[in-house]
Design an enzyme around this catalytic site. Sequence first.
Site, mmCIF file in Angstrom:
data_model
loop_
_atom_site.group_PDB
_atom_site.id
_atom_site.type_symbol
_atom_site.label_atom_id
_atom_site.label_comp_id
_atom_site.label_asym_id
_atom_site.label_seq_id
_atom_site.Cartn_x
_atom_site.Cartn_y
_atom_site.Cartn_z
ATOM 1 N N ALA A 49 0.877 -1.189 0.000
ATOM 2 C CA ALA A 49 0.000 0.000 0.000
ATOM 3 C C ALA A 49 0.911 1.236 0.000
ATOM 4 O O ALA A 49 0.839 2.095 0.879
ATOM 5 C CB ALA A 49 -0.970 -0.004 1.175
ATOM 6 N N HIS A 68 7.223 5.644 1.358
ATOM 7 C CA HIS A 68 7.981 4.468 0.911
ATOM 8 C C HIS A 68 8.897 4.840 -0.260
ATOM 9 O O HIS A 68 10.053 4.413 -0.323
ATOM 10 C CB HIS A 68 7.025 3.367 0.439
ATOM 11 C CG HIS A 68 6.133 2.808 1.497
ATOM 12 N ND1 HIS A 68 4.777 3.018 1.510
ATOM 13 C CD2 HIS A 68 6.389 2.039 2.584
ATOM 14 C CE1 HIS A 68 4.233 2.396 2.536
ATOM 15 N NE2 HIS A 68 5.190 1.796 3.223
ATOM 16 N N GLN A 87 3.161 -9.499 13.311
ATOM 17 C CA GLN A 87 3.335 -8.213 14.001
ATOM 18 C C GLN A 87 2.013 -7.501 14.258
ATOM 19 O O GLN A 87 2.003 -6.395 14.781
ATOM 20 C CB GLN A 87 4.311 -7.306 13.247
ATOM 21 C CG GLN A 87 3.800 -6.742 11.945
ATOM 22 C CD GLN A 87 4.887 -5.963 11.222
ATOM 23 O OE1 GLN A 87 5.854 -6.543 10.725
ATOM 24 N NE2 GLN A 87 4.765 -4.655 11.159
ATOM 25 N N GLY A 107 12.071 4.106 7.760
ATOM 26 C CA GLY A 107 11.583 5.453 7.995
ATOM 27 C C GLY A 107 11.548 5.812 9.474
ATOM 28 O O GLY A 107 11.268 4.959 10.326
ATOM 29 N N GLU A 108 11.799 7.077 9.751
ATOM 30 C CA GLU A 108 11.658 7.562 11.137
ATOM 31 C C GLU A 108 10.195 7.611 11.554
ATOM 32 O O GLU A 108 9.884 7.829 12.713
ATOM 33 C CB GLU A 108 12.298 8.949 11.274
ATOM 34 C CG GLU A 108 13.800 8.897 11.202
ATOM 35 C CD GLU A 108 14.462 10.257 11.391
ATOM 36 O OE1 GLU A 108 13.751 11.274 11.377
ATOM 37 O OE2 GLU A 108 15.696 10.279 11.539
ATOM 38 N N GLN A 167 10.752 1.429 16.028
ATOM 39 C CA GLN A 167 11.122 0.265 15.217
ATOM 40 C C GLN A 167 12.535 0.426 14.651
ATOM 41 O O GLN A 167 13.333 -0.521 14.665
ATOM 42 C CB GLN A 167 10.104 0.120 14.083
ATOM 43 C CG GLN A 167 10.503 -0.839 12.982
ATOM 44 C CD GLN A 167 9.426 -0.981 11.927
ATOM 45 O OE1 GLN A 167 8.422 -1.620 12.167
ATOM 46 N NE2 GLN A 167 9.626 -0.398 10.758
HETATM 47 P P1 AMP Z 1 5.351 -0.124 6.325
HETATM 48 O O1 AMP Z 1 4.953 -0.502 4.920
HETATM 49 O O2 AMP Z 1 4.343 0.722 7.017
HETATM 50 O O3 AMP Z 1 5.823 -1.311 7.125
HETATM 51 O O4 AMP Z 1 6.611 0.812 6.167
HETATM 52 C C1 AMP Z 1 7.741 0.407 5.461
HETATM 53 C C2 AMP Z 1 8.841 1.407 5.704
HETATM 54 O O5 AMP Z 1 8.433 2.683 5.251
HETATM 55 C C3 AMP Z 1 9.174 1.552 7.199
HETATM 56 O O6 AMP Z 1 10.573 1.681 7.348
HETATM 57 C C4 AMP Z 1 8.456 2.831 7.566
HETATM 58 O O7 AMP Z 1 9.025 3.505 8.657
HETATM 59 C C5 AMP Z 1 8.607 3.636 6.283
HETATM 60 N N1 AMP Z 1 7.580 4.671 6.207
HETATM 61 C C6 AMP Z 1 6.244 4.524 6.369
HETATM 62 N N2 AMP Z 1 5.623 5.719 6.296
HETATM 63 C C7 AMP Z 1 6.596 6.650 6.078
HETATM 64 C C8 AMP Z 1 6.613 8.072 5.929
HETATM 65 N N3 AMP Z 1 5.498 8.786 5.985
HETATM 66 N N4 AMP Z 1 7.789 8.683 5.738
HETATM 67 C C9 AMP Z 1 8.949 7.966 5.708
HETATM 68 N N5 AMP Z 1 9.004 6.631 5.842
HETATM 69 C C10 AMP Z 1 7.852 5.973 6.030
#
Ligand code: AMP
Length: 279
Positions: free
Chosen positions: A32, A37, A61, A147-148, A153
């Site tokens: 998504a 990302h 998770q 991502g921060e 995490q």
């Molecule tokens: P997820 O698909 O939510 O597991 O996120 C995958 C990676 O994208 C993780 O390292 C998240 O921290 C990063 N991420 C998600 N949302 C953002 C955002 N708004 N800005 C920067 N990185 C993001």
Amino acid sequence: MIISHTVKDLREVISSLKKINKTISFVPTMGALHQGHISLVNLANESSDISVVSIFVNPTQFNEKSDLEKYPRTVEEDCKLLQKNQCDIVFIPSVEEVYCCDISCQADYGILTGVLEGAKRLGHFDGVVTVVKRLFEIVEPDVAFFGEKDFQQLAILREMTRRYDFNIEIKGAPIIREESGLAMSSRNRLLSKRDEEIALNLSSTLQWCVDHRANYELSFLLEKAKEMLSSNELLKLEYLEIVDSETFESLKSFESGKEARILVAAYVGKVRLIDNMAI
Ligand code: AMP
């Protein structure tokens, strides 16, 4: 762009690339995809010869079955977006491919895993560490980007990398926001227009705290901010805390020389959102 669905396939591709000395960057995701990302994919492309993105909604998770079931899945769109952004390899394994054998690990890293998300979502970080460790073993990247947005995490995965002695550089990247200030998230797709407006309170309250850091004592700042968030009955606050950015110890006052982070988690309707800022 190569799309791989099995561990065997991906390993073959990776090993042929390693033979010709290609460096590999890795971005694990749950799909998504949004510009948050993509910012990681851009960094991956800049830093290595080959970028690998995984799309895997990791069941272990999730704390609630309903959360896992309603998690947005848009694999076809994701692949188009990745192709447009010069991703080299997408890894989209099944649950059986990832959890082929007993891979589960427990992440008990003291305060790091014990507070905030760790306290509210029991077992969540065990699932995260288990899957990222497994993905690291499959992809064997030189660098991995996180991502921060998921600030805790990121710290835990740095610690995991150290504890398991992976020769992988972990790089954090800033949070990408909508123009409104809302932190981009796959879960934002589940918000109605009205929910989205309520969700804006999270980033605006964090920003208010950052802007008023010098004016108030830390405890008063938090108290005021909690009041601001609690005034909206459609927003259910889980936590708002200011911690030491490295140790995650809760701070009682701002100390010079220590980097602090303010983190929030709240439900807007049935959707759980998180956000954070340096403070
Ligand atoms: P997820 O698909 O939510 O597991 O996120 C995958 C990676 O994208 C993780 O390292 C998240 O921290 C990063 N991420 C998600 N949302 C953002 C955002 N708004 N800005 C920067 N990185 C993001």
